[in-house]
Design a protein around this motif. Structure first.
Motif, PDB file in Angstrom:
ATOM      1  N   HIS A   1       0.853  -1.187   0.000  1.00 35.06           N
ATOM      2  CA  HIS A   1       0.000   0.000   0.000  1.00 35.06           C
ATOM      3  C   HIS A   1       0.892   1.241   0.000  1.00 35.06           C
ATOM      4  CE1 HIS A   1      -2.702   3.134   1.558  1.00 35.06           C
ATOM      5  NE2 HIS A   1      -3.672   2.420   1.011  1.00 35.06           N
ATOM      6  N   PRO A   2       0.709   2.195  -0.916  1.00 34.34           N
ATOM      7  CA  PRO A   2       1.669   3.308  -1.036  1.00 34.34           C
ATOM      8  C   PRO A   2       1.794   4.177   0.210  1.00 34.34           C
ATOM      9  CG  PRO A   2      -0.254   3.628  -2.463  1.00 34.34           C
ATOM     10  CD  PRO A   2      -0.318   2.232  -1.969  1.00 34.34           C
ATOM     11  N   VAL A   3       0.689   4.505   0.851  1.00 33.07           N
ATOM     12  CA  VAL A   3       0.759   5.352   2.051  1.00 33.07           C
ATOM     13  C   VAL A   3       1.434   4.593   3.188  1.00 33.07           C
ATOM     14  CG1 VAL A   3      -0.593   6.539   3.817  1.00 33.07           C
ATOM     15  CG2 VAL A   3      -1.262   6.721   1.406  1.00 33.07           C
ATOM     16  N   ALA A   4       1.017   3.366   3.414  1.00 32.43           N
ATOM     17  CA  ALA A   4       1.625   2.564   4.475  1.00 32.43           C
ATOM     18  C   ALA A   4       3.111   2.324   4.190  1.00 32.43           C
ATOM     19  CB  ALA A   4       0.882   1.239   4.615  1.00 32.43           C
ATOM     20  N   ARG A   5       3.427   2.074   2.921  1.00 30.90           N
ATOM     21  CA  ARG A   5       4.832   1.817   2.561  1.00 30.90           C
ATOM     22  C   ARG A   5       5.706   3.030   2.875  1.00 30.90           C
ATOM     23  NH1 ARG A   5       4.020   0.447  -2.293  1.00 30.90           N
ATOM     24  NH2 ARG A   5       4.444   2.386  -3.377  1.00 30.90           N
ATOM     25  N   ARG A   6       5.239   4.226   2.504  1.00 31.75           N
ATOM     26  CA  ARG A   6       6.045   5.430   2.761  1.00 31.75           C
ATOM     27  C   ARG A   6       6.221   5.661   4.250  1.00 31.75           C
ATOM     28  NH1 ARG A   6       3.109   7.271  -1.851  1.00 31.75           N
ATOM     29  NH2 ARG A   6       1.537   8.297  -0.542  1.00 31.75           N
ATOM     30  N   ARG A   7       5.156   5.431   5.025  1.00 27.92           N
ATOM     31  CA  ARG A   7       5.254   5.607   6.481  1.00 27.92           C
ATOM     32  C   ARG A   7       6.212   4.598   7.095  1.00 27.92           C
ATOM     33  NH1 ARG A   7       3.399   8.871  10.369  1.00 27.92           N
ATOM     34  NH2 ARG A   7       2.032   7.380  11.368  1.00 27.92           N
ATOM     35  N   ALA A   8       6.098   3.352   6.677  1.00 33.57           N
ATOM     36  CA  ALA A   8       7.003   2.323   7.198  1.00 33.57           C
ATOM     37  C   ALA A   8       8.435   2.619   6.790  1.00 33.57           C
ATOM     38  CB  ALA A   8       6.578   0.949   6.686  1.00 33.57           C
ATOM     39  N   ALA A   9       8.623   3.027   5.548  1.00 32.83           N
ATOM     40  CA  ALA A   9       9.966   3.310   5.051  1.00 32.83           C
ATOM     41  C   ALA A   9      10.626   4.437   5.823  1.00 32.83           C
ATOM     42  CB  ALA A   9       9.900   3.660   3.566  1.00 32.83           C
ATOM     43  N   ARG A  10       9.838   5.420   6.207  1.00 31.78           N
ATOM     44  CA  ARG A  10      10.398   6.601   6.873  1.00 31.78           C
ATOM     45  C   ARG A  10      10.646   6.387   8.360  1.00 31.78           C
ATOM     46  NH1 ARG A  10       7.060   9.978   4.843  1.00 31.78           N
ATOM     47  NH2 ARG A  10       8.481  10.683   3.210  1.00 31.78           N
ATOM     48  N   LEU A  11       9.838   5.531   9.008  1.00 31.43           N
ATOM     49  CA  LEU A  11       9.836   5.538  10.470  1.00 31.43           C
ATOM     50  C   LEU A  11      10.141   4.196  11.145  1.00 31.43           C
ATOM     51  CD1 LEU A  11       6.691   7.809  10.937  1.00 31.43           C
ATOM     52  CD2 LEU A  11       9.076   8.469  11.287  1.00 31.43           C
ATOM     53  N   ARG A  12      10.017   3.096  10.451  1.00 35.12           N
ATOM     54  CA  ARG A  12      10.246   1.826  11.139  1.00 35.12           C
ATOM     55  C   ARG A  12      11.737   1.604  11.377  1.00 35.12           C
ATOM     56  NH1 ARG A  12       5.875  -1.146  12.167  1.00 35.12           N
ATOM     57  NH2 ARG A  12       7.243  -2.699  13.130  1.00 35.12           N
ATOM     58  N   ARG A  13      12.051   1.084  12.575  1.00 39.80           N
ATOM     59  CA  ARG A  13      13.433   0.785  12.920  1.00 39.80           C
ATOM     60  C   ARG A  13      13.824  -0.654  12.571  1.00 39.80           C
ATOM     61  NH1 ARG A  13      14.477   3.306  18.949  1.00 39.80           N
ATOM     62  NH2 ARG A  13      13.332   5.254  18.698  1.00 39.80           N
ATOM     63  N   ASP A  14      12.836  -1.505  12.346  1.00 45.67           N
ATOM     64  CA  ASP A  14      13.097  -2.934  12.247  1.00 45.67           C
ATOM     65  C   ASP A  14      12.969  -3.481  10.832  1.00 45.67           C
ATOM     66  OD1 ASP A  14      10.398  -2.579  11.968  1.00 45.67           O
ATOM     67  OD2 ASP A  14       9.796  -4.024  13.499  1.00 45.67           O
ATOM     68  N   LEU A  15      13.067  -2.620   9.831  1.00 47.41           N
ATOM     69  CA  LEU A  15      12.972  -3.101   8.456  1.00 47.41           C
ATOM     70  C   LEU A  15      14.170  -4.002   8.136  1.00 47.41           C
ATOM     71  CD1 LEU A  15      11.966   0.220   6.669  1.00 47.41           C
ATOM     72  CD2 LEU A  15      10.487  -1.775   7.020  1.00 47.41           C
ATOM     73  N   THR A  16      13.894  -5.109   7.464  1.00 52.74           N
ATOM     74  CA  THR A  16      14.972  -5.986   7.025  1.00 52.74           C
ATOM     75  C   THR A  16      15.553  -5.439   5.719  1.00 52.74           C
ATOM     76  OG1 THR A  16      13.537  -7.383   5.675  1.00 52.74           O
ATOM     77  CG2 THR A  16      13.748  -7.943   8.022  1.00 52.74           C
ATOM     78  N   GLU A  17      16.745  -5.914   5.359  1.00 52.77           N
ATOM     79  CA  GLU A  17      17.344  -5.452   4.106  1.00 52.77           C
ATOM     80  C   GLU A  17      16.483  -5.865   2.917  1.00 52.77           C
ATOM     81  OE1 GLU A  17      21.394  -5.474   3.244  1.00 52.77           O
ATOM     82  OE2 GLU A  17      22.054  -5.112   5.297  1.00 52.77           O
ATOM     83  N   GLU A  18      15.837  -7.014   3.023  1.00 51.69           N
ATOM     84  CA  GLU A  18      14.951  -7.448   1.938  1.00 51.69           C
ATOM     85  C   GLU A  18      13.761  -6.489   1.802  1.00 51.69           C
ATOM     86  OE1 GLU A  18      16.064  -9.359   4.363  1.00 51.69           O
ATOM     87  OE2 GLU A  18      17.399 -10.765   3.313  1.00 51.69           O
TER      88      GLU A  18
END
Length: 296
Positions: A27-44
């Motif tokens: 989802h574009p809105v959720a993706r941008r928010r997660a991309a900007r603020l999540r600390r636990d994103l994996t490299e994948e």
């Protein structure tokens, strides 16, 4: 809250299971928010975010590892490099210097916002050929060395000098020249000891700066309370040290037929509303229901 906002809030919820994060990235809105603020994103997940066109949001994320940040600093889209320039650390060494040499002036301007910017790069940006880059330094580099400050207070471009006087206190030996310069006189009046000369300046903006000065003597306060300019009188009315009787008398005079003045008067004491409280964390069942409603 609309569906996009609900998904955006869920995208930054702490402790979210990895499979749910993956679904939200669609989802574009959720993706941008997660991309900007999540600390636990994996490299994948970071690679997926880049592939889906949200590299700029990912470049904003201070928790992105140096290897990814270095790649984003060389992204072909200037807005992505801007985001990286504002938040990157110097890992690998030399990354910030490369950004200082970016051909796009806006990228170099965003680098001025970087809290990791070393003194030598502040000095380089203070000599940047683009005046916009130089004018961004005072707003963001509160710890700039005196040599950088002096260079910008004496810059040949008026907008740079105006930015410097708006955000820094000048060395005392430069203050007379800044006061004498019509383009920096208002800003310099805010940095100067209040004086009768400035309180009687023909420019009402200068008199307004004096009226707002924290060390305004009572005699000059009373003088400016009689000022013909309504915005100057309003500055006196807004002072905490203005006697109540004087404030009430001034309040009765704070009217104008000028729409621009009326707007400024109405916003002189404006305060931004308190931010909305964070939405409650969703349970796994509630998150599943939201994703199902969004077709994710």
């Amino acid at each position: 809250m609309d569906l996009d906002s609900e998904l955006g809030a869920l995208a930054v919820q702490e402790g979210l299971p990895t499979p749910l994060v993956w679904r939200l990235l669609r989802h574009p809105v959720a993706r941008r928010r997660a991309a900007r603020l999540r600390r636990d994103l994996t490299e994948e997940q970071m690679e997926e975010i880049i592939a889906l066109g949200s590299a700029g949001s990912l470049a904003d994320n201070r928790w992105v590892p140096a290897s990814i940040k270095s790649r984003l600093a060389e992204h072909p889209e200037p807005e992505v490099r801007c985001a990286a320039a504002a938040s990157a650390t110097d890992e690998p060494p030399g990354l910030l210097a490369r950004l200082a040499d970016d051909p796009e002036p806006l990228v170099r301007s965003f680098l001025a916002m970087n809290e990791h910017l070393p003194t030598e790069l502040m000095t380089r940006l203070a000599e940047d050929p683009d005046s916009i880059v130089r004018s961004w330094l005072p707003q963001h580099c509160r710890n700039a060395p005196q040599a950088v400050r002096r260079a910008l207070f004496t810059d040949t471009e008026p907008s740079v000098r105006q930015a410097a006087i708006a955000h820094w206190f000048p060395p005392l030996d430069l203050l007379p020249a800044l006061l004498a310069d019509p383009l920096t006189r208002v800003g310099a009046a805010r940095r100067s000891p209040p004086s009768p000369e400035l309180a009687r300046d023909p420019d009402p903006r200068v008199r307004g700066a004096v009226a707002a000065h924290p060390e305004l003597p009572a005699a000059l306060r009373d003088l400016l309370a009689e000022d013909p300019d309504v915005l100057v009188r309003n500055e006196i009315a807004c002072r905490a040290d203005t006697p109540p009787v004087l404030r009430e008398r001034l309040a009765a005079t704070l009217t104008t037929e000028d729409p621009a003045e009326a707007f400024l008067l109405s916003h002189r004491n404006h305060r931004c509303p308190s931010p909305d409280p964070a939405p409650p964390a969703l349970t796994h069942e509630e998150a599943e229901a939201l994703l199902a409603r969004a077709g994710l």
